[in-house]
Design an enzyme around this catalytic site. Structure first.
Site, PDB file in Angstrom:
ATOM      1  N   ASP A 106      10.161   6.374  14.642  1.00  0.00           N
ATOM      2  CA  ASP A 106       9.994   7.794  14.338  1.00  0.00           C
ATOM      3  C   ASP A 106      10.446   8.575  15.563  1.00  0.00           C
ATOM      4  O   ASP A 106       9.924   8.375  16.666  1.00  0.00           O
ATOM      5  CB  ASP A 106       8.510   8.062  14.040  1.00  0.00           C
ATOM      6  CG  ASP A 106       8.231   9.514  13.698  1.00  0.00           C
ATOM      7  OD1 ASP A 106       7.086   9.812  13.305  1.00  0.00           O
ATOM      8  OD2 ASP A 106       9.136  10.364  13.831  1.00  0.00           O
ATOM      9  N   ASP A 137      11.156  12.493  16.962  1.00  0.00           N
ATOM     10  CA  ASP A 137      10.789  13.858  16.618  1.00  0.00           C
ATOM     11  C   ASP A 137      11.376  14.786  17.676  1.00  0.00           C
ATOM     12  O   ASP A 137      11.140  14.588  18.863  1.00  0.00           O
ATOM     13  CB  ASP A 137       9.258  13.900  16.640  1.00  0.00           C
ATOM     14  CG  ASP A 137       8.701  15.182  16.108  1.00  0.00           C
ATOM     15  OD1 ASP A 137       9.296  16.236  16.353  1.00  0.00           O
ATOM     16  OD2 ASP A 137       7.639  15.115  15.468  1.00  0.00           O
ATOM     17  N   LEU A 141       1.255   3.882   8.545  1.00  0.00           N
ATOM     18  CA  LEU A 141       1.836   4.441   7.326  1.00  0.00           C
ATOM     19  C   LEU A 141       2.964   5.404   7.696  1.00  0.00           C
ATOM     20  O   LEU A 141       2.834   6.171   8.647  1.00  0.00           O
ATOM     21  CB  LEU A 141       0.759   5.201   6.536  1.00  0.00           C
ATOM     22  CG  LEU A 141      -0.333   4.313   5.945  1.00  0.00           C
ATOM     23  CD1 LEU A 141      -1.622   5.072   5.776  1.00  0.00           C
ATOM     24  CD2 LEU A 141       0.115   3.773   4.609  1.00  0.00           C
ATOM     25  N   HIS A 168       9.558  17.919   2.158  1.00  0.00           N
ATOM     26  CA  HIS A 168       8.694  18.382   3.246  1.00  0.00           C
ATOM     27  C   HIS A 168       8.036  19.705   2.850  1.00  0.00           C
ATOM     28  O   HIS A 168       8.729  20.666   2.539  1.00  0.00           O
ATOM     29  CB  HIS A 168       9.522  18.570   4.523  1.00  0.00           C
ATOM     30  CG  HIS A 168       8.681  18.657   5.750  1.00  0.00           C
ATOM     31  ND1 HIS A 168       7.789  19.693   5.960  1.00  0.00           N
ATOM     32  CD2 HIS A 168       8.559  17.835   6.811  1.00  0.00           C
ATOM     33  CE1 HIS A 168       7.169  19.508   7.111  1.00  0.00           C
ATOM     34  NE2 HIS A 168       7.623  18.384   7.647  1.00  0.00           N
ATOM     35  N   GLU A 211       0.822  -1.197   0.000  1.00  0.00           N
ATOM     36  CA  GLU A 211       0.000   0.000   0.000  1.00  0.00           C
ATOM     37  C   GLU A 211       0.861   1.254   0.000  1.00  0.00           C
ATOM     38  O   GLU A 211       1.832   1.371   0.747  1.00  0.00           O
ATOM     39  CB  GLU A 211      -0.895   0.063   1.255  1.00  0.00           C
ATOM     40  CG  GLU A 211      -1.688   1.367   1.312  1.00  0.00           C
ATOM     41  CD  GLU A 211      -2.446   1.585   2.616  1.00  0.00           C
ATOM     42  OE1 GLU A 211      -2.332   0.764   3.536  1.00  0.00           O
ATOM     43  OE2 GLU A 211      -3.161   2.604   2.687  1.00  0.00           O
ATOM     44  N   CYS A 256      20.754  21.748  19.097  1.00  0.00           N
ATOM     45  CA  CYS A 256      19.896  20.683  19.610  1.00  0.00           C
ATOM     46  C   CYS A 256      19.805  19.471  18.681  1.00  0.00           C
ATOM     47  O   CYS A 256      19.454  18.380  19.135  1.00  0.00           O
ATOM     48  CB  CYS A 256      18.490  21.199  19.911  1.00  0.00           C
ATOM     49  SG  CYS A 256      17.712  22.072  18.542  1.00  0.00           S
TER      50      CYS A 256
END
Lengths: 452, 452
Positions: free
Chosen positions: B138, B140, B353, B361, B70, B160
């Protein structure tokens, strides 16, 4: 009877029967209809007791004792053979009851696995080894040479759990890490290049994973047989019993809002102050404060509101209005409306989602930026006390509540809060946020003669 | 330049800007994307990756494999389309060029072509369900907002960003050394984080339960603003994974970089956060008293943060400390500031997903380029090529006969080359071997079955 038994042939050729069956096949016995029902209900009491124990966050040692007590109270029989029969029969009956939906299967699998895990741990190590070989686990013990090379690391792992590496004849098994997810999960094994080094006493995990996998497949097969032949064949005899056993047990699911419990958007603020349990109050306050909630919080609060009686249109209006300072109406329709409609069963596979029970909420661990989960479990002491005071709980009652929290009885803590806030007792105990809401409304209604 | 300006009749803006023949104004829009997808996006490489060796050349190949994957596209007006599938590289490429998605997500490989999913049941025998999916992570940087003072939210700078670098080091080492995975792709998410794709066959075939176990193994940082203690390291020693992460990565980074760069002990507001983590109030008070008295690092020329950290360590690690909770306090502080904060939900389920590498981005215009874990210290998110920059580079190159490999003329060339040599080629080699071995094994087995 095809009971699978673990034998230990001693020198005198006495066969010692282990009382831990694997439920490989349905017993070809004749069972009286009453026994069918009674055996199942007794086992159900054991499983429900386990469920309650897990909900309260009991530690493994406490669970072990609980299992022993529950089994003794409900399943014991003076004759070992009779006990084994009841064990097996009750398991197979409950398979029929709990095979029918995904959620039921998940619950049953979870409780039976926990039950099996604790019963297995209580077996002697010989019996355990015998059971292991019956499960045909092809894992070899680690050779001495290899053991020497990893001994340090194995020792580290043991000490990290507050144990000591056992004596020199400690046996370790080397298994692919995929086979022992719960040991990996808790960092209770040393893993290297994809292999986990499992101590003998952790072997339980190996066996339990096999057991779980087997029962999981068996449940699917049972469901198929049930829907294709059994249910129809037994419609005058077993089917009504099976269906009754299930629904009478789990209680209301709050997916359909109660008759009197319809609320509209203008009522929410008021009703949140008086009748929301702490978990939902917190989420509600946060959404008002931050004009946003992350996914977990939106689900927990959103489904709760649905159960409380908030209609879809009002729900959409509520979330849209609350998010308005941060999210434009357009963006809201694109990014959030779909999920809300999904929760109400209007999108996708149209499942009408059930509001989360306490058990589910307690089991969740909120992450960074999250506000869902059970505050009695996750709030720091300071924050929890402050929140309780804001709810109007007296300082005396706050101490009682904190006492429950320290003992990890989160639902009891919530029950005490309910009692303190409403000034009335809650005998049934809180198991579900929507139950809290309904009981609260009931109390207030009886006091004021109107829904607050 | 805003999106609206860009869209107003500027179809071939590559040539149109007056004054500077090659200059391409900053921005992100469909016109830019069209050229990007036309000339730069590595369709063929993505196809080869997603095929995992099933290119039809070997009899053991599964020709349906790619078609069961998919993809989902987010189109220009936030229109989101799921369950896109393709049967060849041409179909994939044409669809991307035609639809010009602002974002491409990759989902799992299903049991059947997603386009045919409605013909299959949700449960029972013929199910539409995920069967393979990379193990993904992931990270972040906005989840670290409470420990970085230079930026917040979506911003990132070179002070950072190293938090991401050390997260990569910790997780990458563990995936390889502990879990034995080899084919790991780290990708810049385009704005403020990184994604990790673990592509070994073993990883793709992990069940949800196994994924959750791995996520839990990595789960050390727990909690949010409502809970107080976010890192808890009980036990006499650390698990080998935590110990290695601490000594090889986290300790050094914290002491040499984070502490001085973020001035974690320089002011009262900041050092209070650390003092809060010390369970022994008398120790905390002692340090507080010392630091309040010496507002400047008196005699030493050393950074005040480092001086104070040494003081803290020497009190906590001195032999005099008997209190249980203090044993690991120093490590707990370091971990709570530096240990990777993963989004657990992303990794747990096969159907999650995740954005495809080499997407652009929308908010930054930066390409999601791979990061070399062996060189991640060198990675600088502020110099990652942007869409407009790449188009400008294309312009400078002028027209060429050879339409292949246009990325070589641009800064993207390096990333594509790295993707191929370090990731794709070794992966495909391994996949081919797997397909061959599995095919041979099946042949052998059918021969065995036939033999009497």
């Amino acid at each position: 009877m095809e009971v699978f038994q673990s034998h230990r042939k001693s020198s005198s050729n006495n066969v010692i029967v282990s009382i831990l069956p694997f439920y490989r096949s349905a017993p070809p016995l004749e069972v009286r209809l009453e026994d069918f029902e009674f055996f199942a209900m007794d086992r159900l009491r054991v499983l429900k007791g386990i469920s309650d124990g897990l909900c309260r966050g009991k530690k493994p040692e406490e669970m072990e004792k609980l299992v022993v007590d529950l089994w003794k109270a409900n399943m014991r029989h003076p004759q070992a053979v009779e006990e084994v029969n009841k064990d097996i029969i009750s398991h197979f009956v409950l398979r029929l009851v709990y095979c029918r939906t995904e959620e039921l299967r998940k619950w049953f699998l979870s409780m039976e696995t926990t039950l099996f895990r604790h019963r297995f741990r209580l077996e002697s190590s010989e019996a355990q080894r015998a059971l292991m070989s019956e499960f045909k686990l092809p894992y070899k013990a680690v050779s001495n040479a290899e053991f020497e090379s990893v001994k340090d690391k194995l020792g580290q792992v043991a000490r990290s759990m507050g144990q000591n590496l056992a004596a020199a004849d400690a046996i370790f098994y080397k298994v692919p890490f995929e086979e022992v997810p719960d040991l990996v999960s808790g960092r209770r094994v040393f893993i290297h290049k994809g292999h986990a080094y499992v101590a003998m006493n952790q072997v339980v995990s190996l066996v339990v994973t096999q057991f779980r996998s087997y029962i999981s497949k068996a449940l699917i097969l049972t469901n198929r047989k049930w829907t294709s032949t059994i249910r129809e064949q037994e419609k005058d005899r077993l089917t009504p019993i099976v269906e009754a056993l299930c629904t009478s047990y789990l209680g209301p699911d709050y997916s359909q809002p109660q008759e009197f419990g319809e609320i509209s958007i203008k009522d929410i603020d008021q009703v949140a102050k008086t009748s929301f349990p702490l978990c939902m109050r917190h989420l509600f306050e946060k959404v008002k404060e931050d004009h946003h909630l992350k996914h977990g919080g939106r689900m927990q609060l959103g489904l709760f509101l649905k159960g409380v009686g908030l209609k879809l249109d009002d729900a959409l209006a509520f979330w849209k209005a609350e998010f308005a300072p941060k999210v434009s109406a357009e963006r809201f329709d694109k990014e959030y409306a779909y999920n809300i409609r999904h929760n109400y069963g209007r999108e996708g596979k149209r499942t009408d989602y059930t509001p989360y029970s306490c058990q589910k909420i307690i089991s969740v661990t909120p992450g960074i930026g999250d506000h869902h989960g059970c505050p009695y479990r996750h709030f720091s002491e300071e924050n929890l006390r402050a929140a309780l005071v804001r709810m109007g709980v007296s300082s005396r009652a706050v101490e009682d509540v904190m006492d429950k929290v320290h003992n990890r009885h989160y639902q009891l803590a919530c029950t005490l809060t309910f009692e303190a806030v409403h000034g009335s007792s809650c005998d049934a105990g809180i198991n579900h946020p929507n139950q809290y809401f309904i009981d609260s409304q009931r109390v207030l209604q009886s006091k004021n003669g109107s829904v607050a | 330049m805003t999106k609206e300006e860009a869209d107003n009749g500027r179809d071939d803006m590559v040539i149109d800007v007056p004054g500077q023949a090659n200059a391409v104004p900053d921005g992100f829009n469909a016109n830019y994307l069209r050229i990007y997808y036309g000339k730069l996006f590595p369709h063929a490489d993505m196809f080869k990756w997603m095929s995992y060796g099933n290119d039809g050349k070997h009899p053991g190949c599964d020709k349906s494999y790619f078609g069961r994957r998919e993809f989902s596209f987010t189109l220009e007006n936030d229109i989101y389309i799921r369950f896109q599938s393709f049967n060849s590289v041409t179909e994939l490429e044409n669809s991307i060029k035609e639809k010009c998605p602002f974002k491409i997500d990759i989902g799992p490989v299903y049991s059947v072509d997603p386009a045919k999913r409605h013909a299959y049941a949700q449960s029972g025998d013929n199910v539409f369900t995920p069967v393979e999916r990379e193990l993904v992570f992931d990270i972040d940087i906005s989840d670290y907002d409470d420990v970085r003072y230079c930026c917040t939210g979506a911003d990132v700078c070179l002070e950072c960003w190293p938090l991401m670098t050390i997260a990569i080091k910790v997780i990458d080492t563990s995936l390889r050394d502990d879990f034995g995975f080899n084919h790991i792709l780290w990708v810049y998410s385009g704005r403020r984080g990184v994604h990790c794709w673990v592509c070994d066959g073993k990883a793709r075939r992990l069940t949800n339960e196994q994924r959750a176990a791995i996520a839990d193994y990595f789960h050390v940082y727990k909690g949010n603003e409502n809970s107080q203690k976010k890192i808890s390291l009980p036990g006499l020693v650390l698990h080998p994974f935590l110990a290695r992460s601490y000594t090889e990565v986290l300790k050094g980074f914290f002491e040499a970089k984070l502490l001085p760069n973020q001035n974690l002990l320089a002011s009262e507001e900041r050092y209070e956060k650390i003092l809060e983590m010390i369970p022994d109030a008398s120790v905390a008070s002692e340090l507080r008293r010392r630091w309040q008295e010496n507002k400047r690092a008196s005699m030493s020329k050393d950074d005040i943060n480092i001086v104070r950290w040494e003081q803290l360590k020497s009190i906590l690690q001195s032999g005099k400390q008997k209190m249980q909770g203090l044993r690991r306090c120093v490590e707990e502080i370091v971990f709570s500031y530096t240990y990777p904060r993963l989004d657990m939900e992303v990794s747990r389920h096969m159907n999650h997903l995740l954005k495809a590498p080499f997407c652009v981005h929308p908010k930054t215009g930066r390409v999601c380029v791979p990061i070399d874990p062996n060189n991640c210290d060198e990675f600088d998110p502020t110099t990652v090529p942007t869409l407009s920059q790449l188009l400008e580079e294309l312009n400078r190159g002028g027209l060429r006969q050879d339409a292949e490999n246009e990325w070589d003329r641009t800064s993207l060339g390096e990333s594509v080359a790295f993707f191929r040599t370090s990731f794709l080629q070794p992966l495909l080699k391994s996949c081919k071997e797997e397909i061959e071995n599995s095919y041979n094994a099946k042949l052998q087995q059918s021969k065995n079955d036939l033999s009497w």
